[in-house]
Design an enzyme around this catalytic site. Structure first.
Site, PDB file in Angstrom:
ATOM      1  N   ASN A 181      -3.394   6.504  -0.303  1.00 15.42           N
ATOM      2  CA  ASN A 181      -2.696   6.601   0.975  1.00 15.42           C
ATOM      3  C   ASN A 181      -1.772   7.811   1.037  1.00 15.42           C
ATOM      4  OD1 ASN A 181      -3.984   4.545   2.224  1.00 15.42           O
ATOM      5  ND2 ASN A 181      -2.416   3.002   1.827  1.00 15.42           N
ATOM      6  N   HIS A 198      -3.171  -2.757  -5.498  1.00 12.63           N
ATOM      7  CA  HIS A 198      -3.450  -2.372  -4.115  1.00 12.63           C
ATOM      8  C   HIS A 198      -4.935  -2.536  -3.816  1.00 12.63           C
ATOM      9  CE1 HIS A 198      -3.579   0.990  -0.874  1.00 12.63           C
ATOM     10  NE2 HIS A 198      -3.538  -0.205  -0.343  1.00 12.63           N
ATOM     11  N   GLU A 255      -6.375  -0.139  -6.727  1.00 13.09           N
ATOM     12  CA  GLU A 255      -5.393   0.776  -7.334  1.00 13.09           C
ATOM     13  C   GLU A 255      -4.421  -0.072  -8.151  1.00 13.09           C
ATOM     14  OE1 GLU A 255      -4.238   4.808  -4.978  1.00 13.09           O
ATOM     15  OE2 GLU A 255      -3.844   2.973  -3.893  1.00 13.09           O
ATOM     16  N   SER A 308       0.811  -1.210   0.000  1.00  9.75           N
ATOM     17  CA  SER A 308       0.000   0.000   0.000  1.00  9.75           C
ATOM     18  C   SER A 308       0.852   1.270   0.000  1.00  9.75           C
ATOM     19  CB  SER A 308      -0.966  -0.010   1.181  1.00  9.75           C
ATOM     20  OG  SER A 308      -0.353  -0.488   2.330  1.00  9.75           O
TER      21      SER A 308
END
Ligand code: 3H9
Length: 698
Positions: A481, A431, A443, A410
């Site tokens: 993130n 992800h 992702e 991540s």
């Protein structure tokens, strides 16, 4: 054989004796835009005038009867004929009109059929009124005619859920008069002949008496106020259904007014943006590359993430080999997957009798060599670069040529992971978001040397799993993130300066987030962020403000839900603030010499959202996201962002770049390191541009 006219139009009329077949052909989904409506009206009027037609059967070309009104026309000046007027004209027709539907009949598509004098479904058909999902309500008679056919409770359920109702159920509910198998035109011709010979009865829906049900209406209102307190259109929809007890013309007036009210709301714009964003993200540079074959998946790691990914793949019909280091870890992984599948049965996502055959597609192994035949292998072990590099070096020797090698990291640098193999072109970041068999975001992180067909395979996997794939570039945290770690800092600054976790959470939940940031942190585990901060500590610039509260909670062993205490105390339900954690907050404020001040909820939302938008603008500016829409998709499908606000950058457009820049400049007086105006926002503020302009451009 009949005669045909207007072969190049969206509406064609074919005559077979006294039958007039009216075919709608407006690919891809037979949306009923103004020109299509005008053609339907002209065709009907011509048929009425010539008087030789005994029945009109409306059917359509393509896979779908109709997806309803053309959503792209919303917000533009309306053009005649209005849908409700056209449908009234159909219902009033002296010649019986029937609808023969295949695929989907949704929104204004179903309303067209409801205005007809009989409805025939072709097996596999689904019908629905999904308008509430885009901030509207059925606005062409659906709220009036549907309850007359089904009764109020079923109409409420269909209109408020927006769900797609299978044909068999629609038949039982009285929406359909018949369900047939066969090719659309042939079924339409048969049904029309049945009308002529009196074997199929026709009637006007408006002439059916409605059975009033005030209790059902009140129960629906109560539920909506509790479960969807932010949304305008569901309650407006209940008002319109209530008005179905009036004579049709009056009820239609109420429906029209409520529809127009909803059309004017920012929620409608936000929800329609969300609808298009979900589709726009598939437009990537690699979209014309041919994906590699995908039937056998390998998953390394049977923790929450790996098991969730394996569950998602099994539910999508793939076969999965799960690899773990020990028999115990493997058994834990298999039991998590089994539990997940049982949960899927409970939620109605998997048929009970398909559960065992689904599980039978899972192979469990402690030998990585067993992944040799997998088409795509996803590594989902803990976040440690050395461990991941070691796995990829070993995978390089084991995986068959052409296999896609993916990491579910991540944060970490996919280029570095790819460089651990002799085939960096085959390496990709995938992800997933926890729980991976539920959350819709994927992702797809594109390393510098990834081959286009490998990226295309990532998107094909997303589609197969029913997920929304979003292309992201390589940077710490990718799209989601990276932005998250920036605005979470602002949440901790608010905390340190005087707001409580419960106030911050409540303010953001009132704004529409599914959960506030401190509740989310407790759920994810405070140890996750702790490890992340330790990793990044050496890179932290000395001028960055640092709030140690979460670290101190972790030092006490309070990791949130998993340990029973975090910002909240989970020994009680609902969990109240955890007093010892509140003491830590006060102690840290005192240590830093901060006199806590009070924050109005609006200021909390304003600062939090401004922080989110700033970093999101930088992510677009740096090319990590292809477009602002991609950032919106990430937050809508992976971070509980309120769908009715359309995503952070759609929301930013509703504020305007100048307002955001002025906020940042104001806050920068306190903390010029954290609050910096992104160049993109500055430019937009100067030339009056918007994020939506960028979406349209690319
Ligand atoms: C309404 O009817 C109001 C009335 O009550 C009252 C009016 C007065 N319009 O989803 P896909 C496009 S409101 C325009 O990828 P699938 C879509 O953007 C309407 N365009 O395919 C895409 O374009 P592109 C109520 C539409 O097979 C392409 O068609 N109806 C519309 O996965 C293919 O779509 C709805 O809310 C539209 N209505 O799913 C239904 N619908 O290729 C909305 C689709 O350029 N639609 N497009 O990206 C859907 O739920 C799905 O599209 C459907 C097909 C299930 C039909």
């Amino acid at each position: 054989m009949g005669s045909e006219t207007g072969a190049d139009r969206a509406v064609r009329v074919e005559r077979v004796g006294r039958v007039a077949l009216l075919e709608i052909d407006n690919p891809p989904v037979n949306a009923l835009g103004s020109s299509v409506r005008a053609e339907i009206q002209a065709a009907l009027r011509a048929l009425q005038a010539e008087e030789s037609a005994g029945v009109i059967a409306i059917h359509s070309a393509g896979r779908t009867f109709s997806a309803g009104a053309d959503i792209r026309e919303f917000g533009k000046p309306p053009r005649a004929p209005a849908m409700p007027d056209l449908y009234d004209e159909i219902e009033a027709s002296a010649i019986p009109v029937i609808a023969v539907m295949q695929g989907m009949a949704l929104g204004g598509g179903l309303e067209l059929a409801l205005a007809c004098h009989a409805r025939i479904g072709i097996e596999g058909l689904k019908v629905g009124q999904p308008e509430v999902l885009i901030g509207l309500l059925p606005g062409a008679g659906g709220t009036q005619r549907l309850p007359r056919l089904t009764g109020v409770p079923a109409a409420l359920d269909i209109c408020l859920s927006g769900r797609k109702v299978p044909a068999e159920e629609a038949l039982k509910l009285g929406i359909l008069d018949r369900l047939e198998a066969g090719e659309t035109r042939a079924v339409a011709l048969d049904a029309a002949e049945a009308v002529l010979s009196g074997r199929l009865a026709t009637r006007r829906t408006s002439e059916i008496d409605l059975v009033a049900d005030p209790a059902a209406l009140e129960a629906a209102r109560d539920r909506l106020r509790r479960t969807q307190p932010h949304l305008v259109s569901p309650l407006a929809c209940v008002d319109a259904i209530e008005a179905a007890a009036l004579p049709l013309a009056e009820g239609l007036k109420v429906e029209r007014q409520r529809f127009l009210d909803c059309m004017d709301t920012p929620q409608r714009a936000g929800l329609i943006h969300a609808f298009f964003v979900e589709r726009a993200v598939a437009n990537v540079p690699e979209k014309s590359a041919t994906p590699r074959p995908l039937s056998a998946l390998g998953v390394i790691g049977g923790g929450t993430m790996g098991s969730g990914i394996a569950t998602a793949a099994l539910l999508a019909g793939l076969s999965v080999t799960l690899d773990e280091v020990s028999d115990e870890a493997l058994a834990r992984g298999v039991s998590t997957i089994t539990r997940n599948l049982d949960g899927a049965v409970k939620r109605g996502k998997l048929a009970a009798d398909a559960r065992d055959s689904t599980l039978a597609r899972l192979t469990a192994s402690t030998e990585m060599a067993d992944l040799g035949e997998a088409d795509l292998i996803i590594e989902a072990v803990f976040e440690n670069m050395e461990v991941k590099k070691d796995i990829f070096t070993r995978l390089d020797k084991i995986a068959k040529p052409g296999a896609v090698l993916a990491s579910n990291t991540s944060y970490l640098n996919i280029n570095e992971i790819a460089a651990a193999t002799s085939r960096p072109g085959d390496v990709l970041g995938l992800h997933f978001f926890s729980p991976a068999h539920v959350m819709r975001l994927l992702e797809i992180v594109v390393a510098d040397r990834a081959a286009p067909e490998v990226v295309a395979t990532g998107f094909a996997l997303a589609r197969r799993l029913g997920k929304v794939g979003v292309r992201a570039g390589v940077c710490d945290g990718f799209i989601g993130n990276r932005i998250l770690s920036h605005y979470l800092k602002e949440a901790t600054y608010l905390l340190m300066d005087g707001a409580s976790p419960a106030q911050i959470d409540r303010a953001l939940e009132d704004f529409g987030f599914a959960m506030g940031p401190f509740r989310v942190s407790d759920l994810a585990g405070l140890d996750i962020g702790w490890a992340e901060r330790k990793r990044k500590a050496p890179m932290r610039p000395p001028e960055e403000r640092y709030v140690p509260i979460a670290d101190v909670l972790c030092e006490h062993g309070w990791f949130g839900r998993k340990t029973g205490q975090g910002y909240y105390d989970y020994s009680q339900d609902p969990a109240p603030p955890y007093p010892p954690a509140m003491e830590v907050i006060e102690a840290e404020r005192a240590k830093a010499g901060i006199v806590p001040r009070s924050f109005p909820d609006e200021e909390i939302v304003e600062r939090y959202m401004t922080a989110m938008i700033s970093e999101a603008a930088r992510v677009v500016e740096d090319g990590i996201a292809l477009r602002p829409a991609d950032v919106d998709a990430v937050f809508l499908f992976g971070y509980g962002f309120p769908r009715f606000r359309g995503g952070p950058l759609h929301y930013a457009d509703t504020l305007g770049a100048a307002e955001i820049v002025s906020r940042i400049e104001r806050y920068a007086a306190e903390d010029p390191h954290y609050w910096q105006v992104p160049a993109l926002l500055r430019r937009m503020a100067e030339d009056g541009g918007s994020f939506d302009d960028l979406n349209r451009a690319g």
